[in-house]
Design an enzyme around this catalytic site. Structure first.
Site, PDB file in Angstrom:
ATOM      1  N   GLU A   1       0.835  -1.214  -0.128  1.00  0.00           N
ATOM      2  CA  GLU A   1      -0.042   0.108  -0.114  1.00  0.00           C
ATOM      3  C   GLU A   1       0.890   1.258  -0.052  1.00  0.00           C
ATOM      4  O   GLU A   1       1.157   1.924   1.203  1.00  0.00           O
ATOM      5  CB  GLU A   1      -0.957   0.043   1.240  1.00  0.00           C
ATOM      6  CG  GLU A   1      -2.014  -1.122   1.159  1.00  0.00           C
ATOM      7  CD  GLU A   1      -2.956  -0.998   2.232  1.00  0.00           C
ATOM      8  OE1 GLU A   1      -2.836  -0.275   3.132  1.00  0.00           O
ATOM      9  OE2 GLU A   1      -4.223  -1.522   2.336  1.00  0.00           O
TER      10      GLU A   1
ATOM     11  N   GLU B   1      -6.419  -7.340  -1.313  1.00  0.00           N
ATOM     12  CA  GLU B   1      -6.909  -7.130   0.318  1.00  0.00           C
ATOM     13  C   GLU B   1      -8.156  -6.211   0.472  1.00  0.00           C
ATOM     14  O   GLU B   1      -8.422  -5.252  -0.203  1.00  0.00           O
ATOM     15  CB  GLU B   1      -5.893  -6.222   1.114  1.00  0.00           C
ATOM     16  CG  GLU B   1      -6.152  -5.844   2.387  1.00  0.00           C
ATOM     17  CD  GLU B   1      -5.052  -5.268   3.173  1.00  0.00           C
ATOM     18  OE1 GLU B   1      -3.807  -5.652   2.935  1.00  0.00           O
ATOM     19  OE2 GLU B   1      -5.252  -4.448   4.021  1.00  0.00           O
TER      20      GLU B   1
END
Length: 556
Positions: free
Chosen positions: A183, A286
């Site tokens: 991320e 995710e």
């Protein structure tokens, strides 16, 4: 069913009951969506073989070795430095056989006590790869960058060596998918939420991809993108020149709303639509049923909307997380062993509501949604008619624990029409220094859905209410659509002597933050073209366990 007597009339009665009852139950639960039941494209590696990205009906998507559509559905581990126990043979058998998963994601954090400081986690990853292969699942090897948010940061310099090592151990293995950066985000000198931020991520990823390809690896490679992997649209505008590279999207159903357009750059689903419409493939490596914090919910109705979108567009997904962490997003209850035992089943009572739901959605079977799966959501629309956070509507007006808060165990609720925060001191959110506000709990109004124009304002004020005088420290980052992040200059503090007694027996002080204390506040308030605050982040510390915030407002 096995005990039914084999009599003709009984069979007729049973069939009649099934036709009358079952379709109506299923229709009641899944009537709004047509892509939640069934999993015909969910093939195991033994059937799907080597994965590839191909164009189907004008859209890049994941395909199997024969060129047919394939969708991966499964679970992601939590951080392997904290929950290594999930990597065991019985768990992987259970996920493959009982859950029908065809993929497992191994979340190997690099910082946060992960690989950079504890290289032994590499062996946990290798064990996980071996268990996945043995149990006929694809496996995502996730280089879990998080904080700092720039994958080029010095703590991540081992990426190339790490991926080369895995490639040498499993040369061109059809089972393995490489996720190069979890991320990317703006934390601690991270990457910006724009084309420049994506260019920084791309410059990190390209040498690793080139190295893997030079070694003969045709594996699928997934690359994260800015704003916690919610901007695959940026990658679509400047893609990596590699046919088997995909781009990740991360979402949490309580935080990220659905979208029917591809033009809203502040919406993760809109950005996925844009990416698909502009020629790149996306993988949801995710996602969770909660808020992005892992807390509150589960928001199953919103999860249904997201999964229906993913399934309709053949977008593969991994749910976060298969762990027994005490949070809503976990699939296992906190008292459940991560080793299900030799019967290869976690019983229903060992699964959280989220776990029961995700297992059904992986399998593509009917799920009996609880009567009110989103009990933590406001029962009425947020009333923001005052133009500031007054909490008079009985809700938290969007405030909850921020996704990247270092402390998540405090409780946030509306009480007496104020935002009550409990557990601060005992849970460690008690740093009162000006500059170490990072150590305290981080709140944000992620699900607020409102806005305030603060053009020309110079102060942010709020009332601090406590059962007794307290010491309190707060730093703030207002956010707008184009001004996402700038670190506060300092935290502002009120001390016990600043509190005065109230008629109801509580004590109150007023805390004032200026534009000099919060650069983002200063920038937004001076930007005539974008002076609208759409979110607020607060870093809150106190030596009291119990304080409330009220009347959070911007003033000239």
């Amino acid at each position: 069913m096995k005990k039914l007597k084999k009599r003709f009339c009984s069979i007729i009665v049973l069939i009649a009951m099934l036709f009358v009852a079952v379709p109506s139950v299923v229709a009641a639960a899944e009537s709004n969506y047509s892509h939640l039941l069934g999993n015909s494209n969910v093939k195991k590696p033994s059937v799907g073989g080597r994965l590839q990205v191909l164009e189907k009906n004008g859209v890049k998507t994941l395909c199997d070795e024969s060129g047919e559509l394939i969708q991966l559905r499964g679970m992601s581990t939590h951080g392997l430095q904290w929950f290594p126990g999930i990597v065991n043979q019985n768990a992987f058998v259970t996920l493959s056989n009982d859950w029908d998963s065809n993929v497992i994601r191994l979340a190997m954090y690099v910082a946060e006590g992960g690989y950079a400081s504890n290289s032994s986690i590499m062996q946990t990853v290798i064990n996980g790869i071996n268990y996945a292969i043995a149990n006929d699942m694809y496996v995502i090897v996730d280089w879990h960058t998080l904080n700092p948010g720039d994958p080029n940061a010095s703590v991540y310099t081992g990426a190339q060596t790490f991926f080369n090592t895995i490639a040498d151990l499993y040369p061109n293995s059809k089972y393995i998918i490489y996720e190069l950066c979890n991320e990317p985000n703006s934390e601690n000198g991270g990457v910006s939420n724009d084309a420049t931020g994506w260019a920084a991520v791309k410059s990190y990823a390209e040498p690793i991809i080139q190295s893997l390809r030079e070694k003969g690896n045709q594996n699928i490679i997934i690359v994260g993108n800015p704003f916690w992997s919610q901007r695959p649209d940026l990658a679509a505008d400047n893609p990596i020149n590699d046919v088997n590279t995909m781009y990740s999207v991360h979402f949490y159903s309580g935080t990220n709303p659905v979208s029917t357009v591809d033009t809203n750059r502040d919406n993760a689903m809109s950005n996925v639509r844009y990416a698909l419409n502009h020629g790149v493939a996306v993988f949801a490596t995710e996602w969770g049923t909660s808020l992005a914090t892992g807390t509150t919910g589960p928001y199953l109705g919103k999860a249904d909307a997201w999964l229906d979108f993913l399934n309709e567009n053949n977008i593969s997904w991994c749910n976060f997380s298969i762990s027994n962490k005490d949070e809503i997003a976990s699939a296992l209850t906190s008292s459940t062993s991560m080793d299900p035992g030799s019967d290869y089943v976690w019983s229903e009572s060992e699964l959280t509501t989220s776990g029961q739901y995700v297992r059904a959605r992986i399998k593509g079977i009917y799920y009996a949604t609880p009567e009110d799966p989103s009990t933590s959501e406001p029962t009425a629309p947020i009333d923001f008619s005052s133009g500031y956070w007054d909490f008079n509507d009985g809700t938290t007006q969007g405030f909850g624990i921020n996704a990247d808060s270092p402390i998540t165990a405090v409780t946030v609720a509306n009480e007496n029409n104020a935002l009550r925060i409990t557990g601060l001191n005992t849970k460690g959110s008690n740093d009162l220094s000006e500059n170490n506000y990072w150590a305290n709990v981080r709140l944000s109004a992620d699900i607020w859905g409102q806005s305030i124009n603060i053009y020309g304002d110079t102060k942010l004020t709020m009332d601090i209410i406590a059962p007794s005088p307290a010491n309190v420290s707060i730093a703030a980052i207002p956010q707008s659509s184009s001004h996402g992040w700038a670190n506060p200059t300092r935290a502002i503090r009120v001390w016990t002597g600043n509190f005065t007694a109230q008629s109801d027996g509580t004590y109150k002080a007023t805390l004032t933050i200026s534009t000099a204390d919060s650069p983002n506040f200063s920038t937004i308030a001076a930007d005539a073209s974008d002076s609208t605050v759409t979110n607020m982040i607060l870093f809150v510390g106190s030596d009291s366990d119990d304080i409330s915030l009220d009347n959070i407002k911007f003033i000239p």
